[in-house]
Design a protein around this motif. Structure first.
Motif, mmCIF file in Angstrom:
data_model
loop_
_atom_site.group_PDB
_atom_site.id
_atom_site.type_symbol
_atom_site.label_atom_id
_atom_site.label_comp_id
_atom_site.label_asym_id
_atom_site.label_seq_id
_atom_site.Cartn_x
_atom_site.Cartn_y
_atom_site.Cartn_z
ATOM 1 N N VAL A 67 3.488 74.104 -40.096
ATOM 2 C CA VAL A 67 4.004 75.495 -39.550
ATOM 3 C C VAL A 67 3.200 76.456 -39.879
ATOM 4 N N VAL A 68 2.781 76.785 -41.171
ATOM 5 C CA VAL A 68 1.983 77.857 -41.640
ATOM 6 C C VAL A 68 1.014 77.508 -42.621
ATOM 7 N N GLY A 114 -1.347 81.332 -39.944
ATOM 8 C CA GLY A 114 -0.059 81.485 -40.849
ATOM 9 C C GLY A 114 -0.718 82.099 -42.142
ATOM 10 N N ALA A 115 -0.116 81.353 -43.175
ATOM 11 C CA ALA A 115 -0.304 81.927 -44.603
ATOM 12 C C ALA A 115 -1.714 82.079 -44.877
ATOM 13 N N PHE A 145 4.472 84.353 -51.886
ATOM 14 C CA PHE A 145 5.672 83.315 -52.252
ATOM 15 C C PHE A 145 5.117 82.026 -51.176
ATOM 16 N N VAL A 146 5.079 82.336 -50.107
ATOM 17 C CA VAL A 146 4.841 81.081 -48.922
ATOM 18 C C VAL A 146 3.338 80.592 -49.269
ATOM 19 N N ARG A 147 2.358 81.471 -49.502
ATOM 20 C CA ARG A 147 1.138 80.965 -49.853
ATOM 21 C C ARG A 147 0.891 80.138 -50.856
ATOM 22 N N ASN A 166 -4.124 69.518 -41.094
ATOM 23 C CA ASN A 166 -5.454 69.834 -41.280
ATOM 24 C C ASN A 166 -5.507 70.702 -42.570
ATOM 25 N N LYS A 167 -6.277 70.295 -43.390
ATOM 26 C CA LYS A 167 -6.026 71.047 -44.952
ATOM 27 C C LYS A 167 -7.418 72.056 -45.014
ATOM 28 N N THR A 168 -8.224 72.090 -43.904
ATOM 29 C CA THR A 168 -9.242 73.104 -43.927
ATOM 30 C C THR A 168 -9.224 74.444 -44.272
ATOM 31 N N ASP A 169 -8.193 75.035 -43.630
ATOM 32 C CA ASP A 169 -8.080 76.354 -44.043
ATOM 33 C C ASP A 169 -7.410 76.645 -45.481
ATOM 34 N N LEU A 170 -6.466 75.823 -45.995
ATOM 35 C CA LEU A 170 -6.208 75.884 -47.513
ATOM 36 C C LEU A 170 -7.298 75.770 -48.182
ATOM 37 N N TYR A 171 -8.242 74.746 -48.111
ATOM 38 C CA TYR A 171 -9.334 74.504 -48.776
ATOM 39 C C TYR A 171 -10.517 75.776 -48.934
#
Ligand code: SF4
Ligand code: SF4
Ligand code: FES
Lengths: 251, 211
Positions: free
Chosen positions: A198-199, A204-205, A230-232, B11-16
């Motif tokens: 979702v985020v 999103g986050a 928090f969500v991040r 898809n984890k790209t944005d996190l990385y």
């Protein structure tokens, strides 16, 4: 402050009549005690110009319909006292949302889309038994949920957000706050991975750049910075596969 | 669910990308502040400055550190730069938006992108000047500083601004600490580093004058 004459410069445009280009119209009005921008707008509409379009319902900062840009900042017209403003007041409709005309915008469609996208309902496998006693929830969790639910969907945080102004798909602070609300709710059975879907992206986050225009402009003073963070953090942990302690649901 | 999202799930790209932005930023701020402290050793004496530089040389710290920082900086530029609106229309929107809102944090972000670009250019020139004038000794630095003090003045201000507000924003985004005190602390540190940097500049320019 007594007997000020206020000058309102109001954005006028009717998408139904595109032949008239957007322009600013000036109205003059005597200030009265305890006057809000909402009161002033009603006086203008009654006494000077019945064609002026703007929204309101509750006039008590509950419904969130009257949000507009007041001297550059997103504010609720019904909660903004004219005495806190200079004698010259500029009014614009909120950006990002669909313009209905003059100061009136459609926040409803946007927020409905948000509810659908974040699936803003309790995901549960239990069937509801109307005769059973209500499940208990500890006070801390209940308060956290209430805090997030105080959002009146006025759209000020969205209009103030530079990211939301350029990225149509960005959920904004109201959207991320909504997700935070379900994350702490023990009745929602969504898995961490489902929340990540979702985020866990730039929509999103991770789209948030931390400009805090949302936090600074929320008329309900929701703790948006902390909700976003928090969500991040949660989503980052889920994405990195960090396991939460047993028995604690995400929160 | 949309088909394209179902097919490319999790898809984890944005996190990385976000994490790389965070770590590279923190490393660079750490580097910049240490760098300025090292430079400020000139305030103690020329000898201290030279000793420190020699020490970094003999243990190859400079030779590892400089390329490492260049790589990190380029990474940071590309990845943090993904936020910068590329389309002219978007840039106009952001500009108008910042003007309308008169909101400090939004403005600092606009300047953040501008200072970021400036650092890429000025920092590049700086590295080139240093490496072609190797090794780093008080005398070399003083000569450089005397002729190019205006260049270093700009780089110092731009760099400190970018680092100070950058680290503030990361703390705000991750919410490790409340906003107000973090804003205050990052401003104080930035001010201290700026004062040290300016003092070091004055000493170098005077030293350059005596040569
Ligand atoms: S903190 Fe994030 S959500 Fe809030 S205004 Fe800034 S970019 Fe938008
Ligand atoms: S979070 Fe605040 S600003 Fe945003 S929609 Fe809700 S009440 Fe309005
Ligand atoms: S009229 Fe309902 S919030 Fe202002």
């Amino acid at each position: 402050m007594a007997d000020r004459e206020l000058t309102f410069e109001i954005f006028r445009y009717n998408p139904q009549k595109p032949e008239t280009k957007p322009y600013l119209q000036t109205y003059k009005l005597k200030e009265t005690t305890g006057m809000t921008v909402f009161v002033a707008l009603n006086m203008i509409r009654e006494e000077q110009d019945p064609s002026l379009m703007f929204d309101f319902v509750c006039r008590a900062a509950i419904c969130g319909s009257c949000a507009m840009i007041i001297n550059g900042r997103p504010r609720l017209a019904c909660k903004t006292l004219t005495k806190t403003l200079p004698a010259k007041i500029k009014l614009f409709p909120l950006p990002v949302f669909k313009l209905i005309g003059d100061l009136s915008v459609d926040t409803g469609t946007w927020f409905r889309h948000l509810s659908l996208k974040t699936e803003s309902w309790i995901h549960t496998s239990k069937t509801f038994d109307p005769k059973a006693q209500e499940e208990r929830m500890d006070n801390k969790t209940a308060l956290e949920i209430y805090e997030a639910e105080r959002c009146i969907e006025c759209g000020c945080c969205i209009a103030g957000c530079a990211t939301a102004n350029i990225r149509e798909d960005f959920l904004g602070a109201a959207g991320i706050n909504r997700v935070a609300r379900f994350m702490v709710d023990p009745r929602d059975e969504r898995t961490p991975e489902q929340y990540f879907e979702v985020v866990g992206s730039e929509e999103g986050a991770f789209g948030c750049m931390g400009l805090m225009a949302c936090d600074d402009n929320c008329p309900m003073e929701l703790p948006l910075q902390m909700q976003l963070a928090f969500v991040r953090r949660k989503i980052a942990k889920i994405g990195l596969g960090v396991k939460e302690k047993k028995g604690v649901k995400l929160a | 669910m949309l088909l394209q999202k179902t097919l490319s799930k999790s898809n984890k790209t944005d996190l990385y990308l976000d994490l790389v932005e965070l770590t590279s930023g923190l490393l660079l701020v750490g580097f910049l502040w240490t760098h300025m402290l090292f430079v400020a050793t000139i305030l103690i004496s020329q000898d201290t400055f030279n000793k420190l530089s020699e020490f970094l040389d003999t243990y190859y710290l400079s030779y590892i550190g400089i390329p490492f920082i260049i790589v990190i900086a380029l990474f940071h530029f590309v990845i943090a730069g993904r936020r910068i609106p590329t389309r002219i229309q978007e840039q106009r929107i952001v500009w108008r938006h910042a003007k309308m809102l008169r909101h400090t944090d939004t403005w600092t972000w606009v300047f953040q992108t501008i200072t970021g670009m400036a650092i890429l250019v000025l920092g590049g020139i700086h590295v080139w000047m240093i490496t072609t004038g190797w090794p780093i000794r008080a005398i070399n630095s003083a000569e450089r500083m005397e002729s190019f003090w205006w260049f270093y003045l700009v780089l110092l201000i731009v760099g400190e601004y970018h680092a100070g507000f950058g680290i503030y924003r990361q703390f705000v985004k991750w919410g490790w600490f409340p906003r107000k005190p973090i804003g205050y602390i990052s401003k104080v540190i930035t001010a201290i580093i700026l004062v040290l940097g300016l003092a070091a500049m004055v000493v170098f320019v005077q030293l350059g004058g005596t040569l």
